[in-house]
Enzyme design. Sequence first.
Site, PDB file in Angstrom:
ATOM      1  N   ASP A 330       1.595 -23.259   0.824  1.00 31.81           N
ATOM      2  CA  ASP A 330       1.082 -22.342   1.830  1.00 31.81           C
ATOM      3  C   ASP A 330      -0.189 -22.957   2.412  1.00 31.81           C
ATOM      4  O   ASP A 330      -1.049 -23.404   1.659  1.00 31.81           O
ATOM      5  CB  ASP A 330       0.743 -21.017   1.106  1.00 31.81           C
ATOM      6  CG  ASP A 330       0.542 -19.845   2.036  1.00 31.81           C
ATOM      7  OD1 ASP A 330       0.019 -20.048   3.132  1.00 31.81           O
ATOM      8  OD2 ASP A 330       0.899 -18.716   1.635  1.00 31.81           O
ATOM      9  N   ARG A 332      -1.990 -21.233   4.849  1.00 27.90           N
ATOM     10  CA  ARG A 332      -2.649 -20.185   5.624  1.00 27.90           C
ATOM     11  C   ARG A 332      -4.079 -19.981   5.160  1.00 27.90           C
ATOM     12  O   ARG A 332      -4.952 -19.656   5.931  1.00 27.90           O
ATOM     13  CB  ARG A 332      -1.882 -18.862   5.509  1.00 27.90           C
ATOM     14  CG  ARG A 332      -0.644 -18.859   6.340  1.00 27.90           C
ATOM     15  CD  ARG A 332       0.133 -17.598   6.129  1.00 27.90           C
ATOM     16  NE  ARG A 332       0.666 -17.514   4.782  1.00 27.90           N
ATOM     17  CZ  ARG A 332       1.330 -16.473   4.319  1.00 27.90           C
ATOM     18  NH1 ARG A 332       1.492 -15.415   5.065  1.00 27.90           N
ATOM     19  NH2 ARG A 332       1.827 -16.477   3.090  1.00 27.90           N
TER      20      ARG A 332
HETATM   21  N1  LIG Z   1       6.982 -22.839   4.763  1.00 21.62           N
HETATM   22  C1  LIG Z   1       7.728 -21.753   4.627  1.00 21.62           C
HETATM   23  N2  LIG Z   1       7.312 -20.654   5.273  1.00 21.62           N
HETATM   24  C2  LIG Z   1       8.038 -19.540   5.140  1.00 21.62           C
HETATM   25  C3  LIG Z   1       9.211 -19.481   4.358  1.00 21.62           C
HETATM   26  N3  LIG Z   1       9.688 -18.201   4.419  1.00 21.62           N
HETATM   27  C4  LIG Z   1       8.817 -17.509   5.206  1.00 21.62           C
HETATM   28  N4  LIG Z   1       7.820 -18.304   5.664  1.00 21.62           N
HETATM   29  C5  LIG Z   1       6.612 -17.965   6.465  1.00 21.62           C
HETATM   30  O1  LIG Z   1       5.813 -17.142   5.649  1.00 21.62           O
HETATM   31  C6  LIG Z   1       4.986 -16.290   6.451  1.00 21.62           C
HETATM   32  C7  LIG Z   1       5.206 -14.870   5.962  1.00 21.62           C
HETATM   33  O2  LIG Z   1       4.131 -14.159   6.389  1.00 21.62           O
HETATM   34  P1  LIG Z   1       3.953 -12.578   6.250  1.00 21.62           P
HETATM   35  O3  LIG Z   1       5.123 -11.883   6.880  1.00 21.62           O
HETATM   36  O4  LIG Z   1       2.605 -12.274   6.761  1.00 21.62           O
HETATM   37  O5  LIG Z   1       4.147 -12.299   4.698  1.00 21.62           O
HETATM   38  P2  LIG Z   1       3.377 -12.630   3.397  1.00 21.62           P
HETATM   39  O6  LIG Z   1       2.091 -13.328   3.617  1.00 21.62           O
HETATM   40  O7  LIG Z   1       4.288 -13.384   2.516  1.00 21.62           O
HETATM   41  O8  LIG Z   1       3.064 -11.209   2.743  1.00 21.62           O
HETATM   42  P3  LIG Z   1       3.393  -9.707   3.117  1.00 21.62           P
HETATM   43  O9  LIG Z   1       2.196  -9.228   3.850  1.00 21.62           O
HETATM   44  O10 LIG Z   1       3.587  -9.014   1.832  1.00 21.62           O
HETATM   45  O11 LIG Z   1       4.623  -9.678   3.985  1.00 21.62           O
HETATM   46  C8  LIG Z   1       5.408 -16.510   7.890  1.00 21.62           C
HETATM   47  O12 LIG Z   1       4.470 -17.370   8.507  1.00 21.62           O
HETATM   48  C9  LIG Z   1       6.795 -17.161   7.728  1.00 21.62           C
HETATM   49  O13 LIG Z   1       7.095 -17.976   8.845  1.00 21.62           O
HETATM   50  C10 LIG Z   1       9.642 -20.671   3.665  1.00 21.62           C
HETATM   51  O14 LIG Z   1      10.658 -20.718   2.963  1.00 21.62           O
HETATM   52  N5  LIG Z   1       8.830 -21.762   3.833  1.00 21.62           N
END
Ligand SMILES: Nc1nc2c(ncn2[C@@H]2O[C@H](COP(=O)(O)OP(=O)(O)OP(=O)(O)O)[C@@H](O)[C@H]2O)c(=O)[nH]1
Length: 420
Positions: A330, A332
């Site tokens: 991650d 972010r």
């Molecule tokens: N690199 C990568 N990114 C992913 C994958 N699955 C989802 N994402 C990314 O993960 C992020 C999910 O962000 P949010 O929807 O804010 O969710 P979260 O931070 O996991 O937490 P919540 O607030 O509980 O939903 C997005 O930027 C998606 O594009 C994956 O398998 N790999």
Amino acid sequence: MSDSGNRTSHIRLTSHPGAGAPIRYPIKWGAADPLERGPVIGTVSRAGDRNTIGSHGGSYSLYRALAVSSGALNPIQRPDLTNTSPVVGVGPFPQWGTPGKIVSLDPFGHMVASLYGDLIAEGVDIRPTIAITKARLTVMELQQAIRDQRLKVDGDIVREGGEISVVKAAVDPVWYLPGIAERFGVSDEKLRRTLFEQTAGMYPELVTRPDLDVFLPPIGGITLYIFGDPSAIADPKRRLTCRVHDECNGSDVFGSDICTCRPYLIHGIEECVKEAQAGGAGLVVYNRKEGRALGEVTKFLVYNARKRQEGGDTAAKYFERTECVAGVQDARFQQLMPDVLHWLGITRIDRFVSMSDMKYDAITGSGIEIGERVPIPADLIPIDAMVEMEAKKAAGYFTPEAPPAVEDLLSTKGRPIEEY
Ligand SMILES: Nc1nc2c(ncn2[C@@H]2O[C@H](COP(=O)(O)OP(=O)(O)OP(=O)(O)O)[C@@H](O)[C@H]2O)c(=O)[nH]1
Ligand SMILES: [Zn+2]
């Protein structure tokens, strides 16, 4: 005009504008008085006025370059800001003048036309980095929620036709480098050098101009959607529901069923609308940080790696696959995310629509109280997204139930690539 920027034939190195000349418009970051703080000036047409590294528009500065290079845009064009002022006021709030509270956006970014109007009239190229407007949203799932009587039409927040009235704001990033360095626990010098190296020397001033503290990075910004009375957001006596969401174009826009992004986002909007209708306010923060800030190419590579691996796409290997491709799970790093909440003057979120422990820790660690945490309702999770959901719970995401056991992680499997 003597200083006509790109029209001169010699190359002007931004790193050496006047060989050590003092900055004409210094920025005193964190000062509560906007005149003492000074405007953020990222102009490329009057080098002597600049007080930042980089230029306005984030990643769009490169499209601006294409427009200029092809002759479609005059490089010394100034924006005409007539009638562009915010539809509602935001701030000032005490957080704006609290050192270290806001380091990744300009709290005065929506007010520059009025605050620095005299300088703009003199020809200084000062641009807003925040814009605040209104919209009506038509969301299919919420139209259905009205038909199912989960949401009611009130004629103000939810209109007769089922559209939802919102105030929305777009926020471009403005980084105060010493503050960013502090958030990440690195020295200012190390941060600047790494930014310089990882952008292949795109911004030489990062290393040659330690007197410039503010950087306009070429990255995506933030969009805010505000439901109900915007003045309720900063009022601790009125309730606030908030979803902080990171961009997932595949799900958010196209409805891809591999993750919970769109359903959770829409659930967040529904909860925000209900809070607004009950006299509080709702807020959705939408961050342009696609694929956990690793980008969509990385994300799609990860999907393939997940779907083709031996043993199938299991929750047990969910985060590992991203790490194999990107080197990290991650990128972010939620450290900067609370800034926009402080810009809005928020001190308490009553209902936080997110299960992310990283978002929760960042927000509460920055001094904002969180009441209830609202998980995604089980019936909104697409079957293929169970892999993501179980993996997140096992990794420490908030869940009202016990986190899944190892056997559950191995047995929760997504669709193989052949079955799309
Ligand atoms: N690199 C990568 N990114 C992913 C994958 N699955 C989802 N994402 C990314 O993960 C992020 C999910 O962000 P949010 O929807 O804010 O969710 P979260 O931070 O996991 O937490 P919540 O607030 O509980 O939903 C997005 O930027 C998606 O594009 C994956 O398998 N790999
Ligand atoms: Zn997603």
